[in-house]
Design an enzyme around this catalytic site. Structure first.
Site, short mmCIF file in Angstrom:
data_model
loop_
_atom_site.label_atom_id
_atom_site.label_comp_id
_atom_site.label_asym_id
_atom_site.label_seq_id
_atom_site.Cartn_x
_atom_site.Cartn_y
_atom_site.Cartn_z
N HIS A 122 0.87 -1.16 -0.05
CA HIS A 122 0.00 0.15 -0.05
C HIS A 122 0.72 1.28 0.03
O HIS A 122 0.65 2.23 -0.86
CB HIS A 122 -1.03 0.15 1.30
CG HIS A 122 -2.03 -1.08 1.44
ND1 HIS A 122 -2.29 -1.82 2.41
CD2 HIS A 122 -2.88 -1.41 0.37
CE1 HIS A 122 -3.15 -2.48 2.18
NE2 HIS A 122 -3.61 -2.41 1.20
N LYS A 158 -18.36 -6.38 4.89
CA LYS A 158 -17.27 -7.19 5.30
C LYS A 158 -17.35 -7.45 6.83
O LYS A 158 -17.94 -6.72 7.47
CB LYS A 158 -15.87 -6.55 4.79
CG LYS A 158 -15.58 -6.57 3.40
CD LYS A 158 -14.09 -6.32 3.24
CE LYS A 158 -13.72 -6.27 1.84
NZ LYS A 158 -12.17 -5.87 1.73
N ARG A 166 -2.23 -6.25 -8.36
CA ARG A 166 -1.18 -7.21 -7.99
C ARG A 166 -1.14 -8.59 -9.10
O ARG A 166 -0.14 -8.46 -9.52
CB ARG A 166 -1.65 -7.75 -6.62
CG ARG A 166 -1.13 -7.00 -5.49
CD ARG A 166 -1.78 -7.58 -4.25
NE ARG A 166 -2.93 -7.04 -4.25
CZ ARG A 166 -3.85 -7.11 -3.11
NH1 ARG A 166 -3.45 -7.67 -2.03
NH2 ARG A 166 -5.04 -6.94 -3.37
N SER A 207 -2.93 -7.49 3.17
CA SER A 207 -3.46 -7.43 4.87
C SER A 207 -3.43 -8.69 5.18
O SER A 207 -3.06 -8.98 6.25
CB SER A 207 -4.34 -6.17 4.90
OG SER A 207 -4.04 -5.21 4.50
#
Ligand code: ADP
Length: 166
Positions: free
Chosen positions: A17, A41, A91, A129
């Site tokens: 990040h 979430k 990514r 994360s």
């Protein structure tokens, strides 16, 4: 002024990040890193206010970076902050599909909004994360994964929280 928003969960902020933050801050006049609280979430490890604090700690040398927290739609946040660019990090090809869909939905909600994708540096391609939380739980060295200033806090928080956040 070219203002951009970098939204995400940042639970917690990683070196991947931070790399995107630095690169985006060099491109735009102002970058708002926005911790987006998504009710769908689970609660996550850190409460949103603490995620904001951690990001502030690791970006305090970047004068054009602001950190905020918001509930609701990112497109609404961008509109109310007069930002026309969202920054996203990519990514892998697996990120691409959902990110493109989200970019199109956001442009539908706010047609002036464009999403700019920055590719990850290969050394961070595997980093998320979730990986950080998993490694912290097993006591692994975190120095290649999160900014050094926050390693202690991540360790403490994982130890306090047990498995609930996963
Ligand atoms: P994650 O929990 O997977 O780290 P976030 O919602 O916190 O996801 O990510 C916010 C944004 O940062 C997304 O656009 C995501 O693709 C991007 N991102 C996350 N990790 C990296 C990384 N290692 N390299 C580049 N971009 C990343």
């Amino acid at each position: 002024m070219r203002r951009a928003i970098y939204p995400g969960s940042f639970d917690p902020v990683t070196l991947g990040h931070l790399d995107i933050i630095k690169r985006a801050a060099a491109i735009f006049d102002e970058l708002i890193v926005c911790v987006s609280v998504n009710s769908a979430k689970n609660m996550g490890l850190f409460p949103p206010e603490e995620r904001v604090e951690l990001i502030r700690q690791v970006t305090d040398d970047l004068p054009n970076v602001k950190v905020d927290c918001a509930q609701g739609l990112v497109a609404d946040y961008a509109k109310s902050h007069r930002a026309r660019v969202l920054v996203k990090g990519l990514r892998a090809v697996s990120d691409y599909e959902s990110e493109i869909q989200m970019a199109m939905v956001n442009a539908k909600l706010y047609p002036r909004l464009d999403t700019v994708f920055l590719y990850t540096r290969p050394k961070y391609a595997y980093l998320s994360s979730t990986v950080v939380k998993e490694l912290a739980r097993y006591g692994a060295d975190l120095s290649d994964f999160v900014p050094r200033q926050i390693i202690g806090r991540v360790r403490e928080k994982v130890a306090e929280s047990g498995r609930e956040y996963l």
